[in-house]
Design a protein around this motif. Structure first.
Motif, PDB file in Angstrom:
ATOM      1  N   VAL A  73     -11.617  14.653  -0.777  1.00 25.16           N
ATOM      2  CA  VAL A  73      -9.509  15.331  -0.985  1.00 25.16           C
ATOM      3  C   VAL A  73      -9.696  15.856   1.044  1.00 25.16           C
ATOM      4  O   VAL A  73      -8.363  15.589   1.596  1.00 25.16           O
ATOM      5  CB  VAL A  73      -9.486  16.059  -1.409  1.00 25.16           C
ATOM      6  CG1 VAL A  73      -9.172  15.963  -2.801  1.00 25.16           C
ATOM      7  CG2 VAL A  73     -10.050  17.653  -1.535  1.00 25.16           C
ATOM      8  N   ARG A  74     -11.108  16.013   1.944  1.00 26.03           N
ATOM      9  CA  ARG A  74     -10.366  16.103   2.839  1.00 26.03           C
ATOM     10  C   ARG A  74     -11.030  15.092   4.172  1.00 26.03           C
ATOM     11  O   ARG A  74     -10.675  15.238   5.240  1.00 26.03           O
ATOM     12  CB  ARG A  74     -10.741  17.459   3.332  1.00 26.03           C
ATOM     13  CG  ARG A  74     -10.276  19.063   2.089  1.00 26.03           C
ATOM     14  CD  ARG A  74      -9.073  19.618   3.568  1.00 26.03           C
ATOM     15  NE  ARG A  74      -8.511  20.588   2.687  1.00 26.03           N
ATOM     16  CZ  ARG A  74      -7.375  21.409   3.696  1.00 26.03           C
ATOM     17  NH1 ARG A  74      -7.563  21.475   4.932  1.00 26.03           N
ATOM     18  NH2 ARG A  74      -6.582  21.611   2.490  1.00 26.03           N
ATOM     19  N   GLY A  75     -11.708  13.860   3.576  1.00 18.88           N
ATOM     20  CA  GLY A  75     -12.131  13.201   4.552  1.00 18.88           C
ATOM     21  C   GLY A  75     -13.390  13.532   5.476  1.00 18.88           C
ATOM     22  O   GLY A  75     -13.897  14.703   5.305  1.00 18.88           O
ATOM     23  N   GLY A 113      -5.484  28.639  -2.688  1.00 21.89           N
ATOM     24  CA  GLY A 113      -6.561  27.766  -2.028  1.00 21.89           C
ATOM     25  C   GLY A 113      -7.303  28.651  -1.567  1.00 21.89           C
ATOM     26  O   GLY A 113      -6.855  30.087  -0.909  1.00 21.89           O
ATOM     27  N   CYS A 114      -7.540  27.741   0.185  1.00 17.60           N
ATOM     28  CA  CYS A 114      -9.202  28.648   1.092  1.00 17.60           C
ATOM     29  C   CYS A 114      -8.141  29.275   1.941  1.00 17.60           C
ATOM     30  O   CYS A 114      -7.384  28.418   1.945  1.00 17.60           O
ATOM     31  CB  CYS A 114     -10.360  27.857   0.993  1.00 17.60           C
ATOM     32  SG  CYS A 114      -9.507  26.437   2.069  1.00 17.60           S
ATOM     33  N   GLN A 115      -8.625  29.454   3.152  1.00 15.58           N
ATOM     34  CA  GLN A 115      -8.302  30.004   3.973  1.00 15.58           C
ATOM     35  C   GLN A 115      -8.106  28.575   5.108  1.00 15.58           C
ATOM     36  O   GLN A 115      -7.081  28.788   5.559  1.00 15.58           O
ATOM     37  CB  GLN A 115      -9.178  30.564   5.016  1.00 15.58           C
ATOM     38  CG  GLN A 115      -9.405  31.932   4.375  1.00 15.58           C
ATOM     39  CD  GLN A 115     -11.230  32.423   4.498  1.00 15.58           C
ATOM     40  OE1 GLN A 115     -11.974  31.653   4.880  1.00 15.58           O
ATOM     41  NE2 GLN A 115     -11.134  33.469   5.475  1.00 15.58           N
ATOM     42  N   GLY A 126      -1.617  19.757   1.483  1.00 13.31           N
ATOM     43  CA  GLY A 126      -3.173  20.048   0.866  1.00 13.31           C
ATOM     44  C   GLY A 126      -4.311  18.895  -0.634  1.00 13.31           C
ATOM     45  O   GLY A 126      -3.954  18.136   0.214  1.00 13.31           O
ATOM     46  N   CYS A 127      -4.832  20.000  -0.577  1.00 18.64           N
ATOM     47  CA  CYS A 127      -5.866  19.106  -1.539  1.00 18.64           C
ATOM     48  C   CYS A 127      -5.849  18.137  -2.720  1.00 18.64           C
ATOM     49  O   CYS A 127      -5.608  17.201  -3.013  1.00 18.64           O
ATOM     50  CB  CYS A 127      -8.025  19.925  -1.674  1.00 18.64           C
ATOM     51  SG  CYS A 127      -8.195  20.444  -0.859  1.00 18.64           S
ATOM     52  N   THR A 128      -4.568  18.493  -3.549  1.00 14.12           N
ATOM     53  CA  THR A 128      -4.619  18.426  -4.664  1.00 14.12           C
ATOM     54  C   THR A 128      -3.267  16.800  -3.922  1.00 14.12           C
ATOM     55  O   THR A 128      -3.313  16.068  -5.081  1.00 14.12           O
ATOM     56  CB  THR A 128      -3.530  18.856  -5.653  1.00 14.12           C
ATOM     57  OG1 THR A 128      -4.527  20.466  -5.525  1.00 14.12           O
ATOM     58  CG2 THR A 128      -3.524  18.348  -7.231  1.00 14.12           C
ATOM     59  N   CYS A 135      -4.723  22.971  -4.070  1.00 19.52           N
ATOM     60  CA  CYS A 135      -6.251  23.000  -3.973  1.00 19.52           C
ATOM     61  C   CYS A 135      -6.955  22.447  -5.192  1.00 19.52           C
ATOM     62  O   CYS A 135      -5.825  22.446  -6.105  1.00 19.52           O
ATOM     63  CB  CYS A 135      -6.731  24.863  -4.240  1.00 19.52           C
ATOM     64  SG  CYS A 135      -8.630  24.575  -3.919  1.00 19.52           S
ATOM     65  N   SER A 136      -7.660  21.773  -5.143  1.00 20.40           N
ATOM     66  CA  SER A 136      -8.488  20.850  -6.075  1.00 20.40           C
ATOM     67  C   SER A 136      -9.910  20.995  -6.126  1.00 20.40           C
ATOM     68  O   SER A 136     -11.008  20.244  -7.078  1.00 20.40           O
ATOM     69  CB  SER A 136      -8.505  19.112  -5.736  1.00 20.40           C
ATOM     70  OG  SER A 136      -7.390  19.058  -5.408  1.00 20.40           O
ATOM     71  N   VAL A 137     -10.382  22.490  -5.614  1.00 25.00           N
ATOM     72  CA  VAL A 137     -11.653  22.188  -5.970  1.00 25.00           C
ATOM     73  C   VAL A 137     -12.038  22.617  -7.402  1.00 25.00           C
ATOM     74  O   VAL A 137     -13.496  22.753  -7.132  1.00 25.00           O
ATOM     75  CB  VAL A 137     -12.341  23.814  -5.214  1.00 25.00           C
ATOM     76  CG1 VAL A 137     -11.523  25.040  -5.386  1.00 25.00           C
ATOM     77  CG2 VAL A 137     -13.379  23.880  -4.136  1.00 25.00           C
TER      78      VAL A 137
HETATM   79 FE1  F3S Z   1      -9.370  24.768   0.365  1.00 29.17          FE
HETATM   80 FE2  F3S Z   1      -9.206  23.799  -2.364  1.00 29.17          FE
HETATM   81 FE3  F3S Z   1      -9.189  22.710  -0.477  1.00 29.17          FE
HETATM   82  S1  F3S Z   1     -11.296  25.495  -1.298  1.00 29.17           S
HETATM   83  S2  F3S Z   1     -10.421  22.693   1.215  1.00 29.17           S
HETATM   84  S3  F3S Z   1      -7.490  24.194  -0.588  1.00 29.17           S
HETATM   85  S4  F3S Z   1      -9.686  22.169  -2.478  1.00 29.17           S
END
Ligand code: F3S
Ligand code: SAH
Ligand code: SF4
Length: 446
Positions: free
Chosen positions: A167-169, A9-11, A78-80, A45-47
């Protein structure tokens, strides 16, 4: 106990993973390669679809590899983790902790308990009202020259395609004094560059958890921290990028001339259906103002191809916008339906073959842009912050890797016998490669 962190996922996840690793080391855990670890931590990450599938296959792989070790366990963050929650327990008994973004502050203690009590399972999935402050009391060790600093959590924008707000509120800004205290502590341990992180940093301070300070004020305060010589931030939403922040690119020497400003599409119709709340004219106006404030600014962006209903003409408008803006580079993604988002219900869906053809076309254009923007740097004098060695040391010295103020990777051959990590080196750009530059050192700028 030996732990290993895997980050997808992201930073934001990278920043969270760095923090958790540092906390666990402070608590007596040891960081180890995957083959030696017993506690496996995944930041997920779930994006889009693909990263989510990867989470499941990674957990399966680790569980299989460690099936004969009764001490081995997995923590999923994290998000998942937030999205799938404790259903992961049922599927994978080796998962003994699931934690979301607000739960991470309590994750070090939870992991310490799990290491002591083999029968225990824990979940930290609640969202909290305020920004959950994390312990920053590290032992006084030296850190790498670059660090991420989280300034907010969550997102209120609900762009039609995006799962992040779920997922991050909701958005919660971290109070300005805590951000500054972290920057001071990082600077005192060798950090020279900070990247301020949030899903929408330009709306920093505008939520109920904020303390009234705007993002522009936050930039001023970070720039005033002695030792912090470079500031970057991500991500910015075009609708919230204020004139005050644009002016900071001219006014604050520490603020790097680089901005990631995701446009997503070059079609006004698609932008409206994405719920982005700006049009291409507004975006182009921002670009103009940014270039006026900072003529050398490196602009990068994210693009989604194949959003429901995207016609060939819509897609061509995206190509057109890329040419018009002259982005330095960009990330492009195939639209993927995410559960619970508004665009999941939008029709017509674009065929996968069509999406991948559009992606390839856009990608080729972005590659061209990257090559052109790197070639345009030839002959320039830049200051590179060295991050680490990029090639093995020979008798004549080694090549070191760093970034110029615009964020481009620069490889610099330097004489043997010194550790250059964390140093600023003045270079002349002598070569442009496909994804990076080569610089010749002029003088040590430290
Ligand atoms: Fe980042 Fe992926 Fe979550 S892009 S905010 S880790 S869904
Ligand atoms: N907060 C950031 C981005 C978060 S997600 C912002 O607003 O820019 C990172 C990128 O993933 C987005 O910019 C978008 O281009 C892409 N993305 C998000 N959801 C997606 C989806 N459902 N399908 C394809 N790409 C997506
Ligand atoms: Fe997702 Fe939009 Fe929020 Fe970015 S601003 S995280 S794309 S909802």
């Amino acid at each position: 106990m030996k732990f290993h962190v895997t980050t997808m996922g992201c930073q934001m996840n990278v920043g969270d993973g760095d923090w958790l690793a540092r906390s666990l080391i402070a608590a007596g855990f040891t960081q180890a390669p995957e083959a030696e670890a017993e506690c496996f931590i995944l930041f997920t990450c779930s994006v889009r679809d693909k990263p989510e599938q990867k989470v499941v296959s990674e957990i399966g792989r680790i569980a299989d590899r460690n099936r004969h070790n009764p001490n081995a366990f997995i923590a999923v963050g994290g998000c998942t983790a937030q999205q799938l929650g404790t259903t992961l327990w049922r599927r994978f008994p080796m998962v003994r902790l699931v934690f979301g973004t607000d739960g991470i502050a309590a994750a070090p203690r939870a992991l310490a308990r799990l290491a002591e009590e083999p029968q225990l399972r824990l979940s930290l999935l609640d969202f909290s009202e305020a920004y959950p402050e994390r312990d920053q009391s590290w032992p006084d060790d030296k850190l790498p020259p670059k660090a991420f600093v989280s300034i907010m959590q969550g997102c209120d924008n609900y762009c039609a395609y995006c799962i992040v707000p779920f997922v991050r509120g909701r958005q919660k800004s971290r109070p300005l004094p805590s951000v500054i205290a972290e920057c001071q502590s990082l600077a005192s341990r060798g950090v020279r560059e900070v990247t301020l992180l949030g899903q929408n940093v330009n709306s920093y301070g505008l939520d109920d958890a904020g303390d009234g300070a705007s993002f522009a004020k936050l930039l001023d305060a970070v720039a005033a921290v002695p030792g912090i010589e470079r500031i970057r931030f991500t991500t910015s939403h075009p609708k919230d990028l204020s004139d005050e922040v644009i002016e900071r690119f001219a006014a604050l020497p520490q603020l790097c001339p680089a901005l990631h400003l995701p446009v997503q599409s070059g079609s006004d119709d698609i932008l409206r259906r994405m719920g982005r709340r700006y049009d291409t004219a507004a975006y182009l106006t921002l670009v103009e103002k940014l270039r006026r404030a900072c003529p050398d600014i490196a602009l990068t962006s994210d693009f989604i191809v194949g959003f429901p209903g995207e016609t060939r003409a819509d897609f061509e408008a995206t190509l057109e916008l890329v040419r018009k803006v002259g982005f330095d580079s960009g990330f492009s993604f195939m639209y993927s339906d995410r559960p619970g988002t508004a665009s999941e219900k939008l029709a017509p869906k674009i065929l996968p073959e069509e999406k991948s053809a559009r992606l390839a076309e856009l990608q080729a254009l972005l590659d061209e842009r990257l090559a052109a923007s790197l070639a345009a740097r030839l002959g320039r004098r830049e200051v590179v912050l060295i991050e680490g060695e990029s090639r093995r040391e020979g008798t004549l010295g080694a090549t070191w890797r760093g970034r110029d103020p615009g964020g481009r990777v620069v490889n610099v051959p330097l004489p043997a016998g010194a550790d250059y990590a964390g140093r600023f080196v003045a270079v002349r750009i002598v070569q442009a490669k496909k994804h990076s530059l080569v610089g010749e050192a002029e003088a040590d700028h430290d």
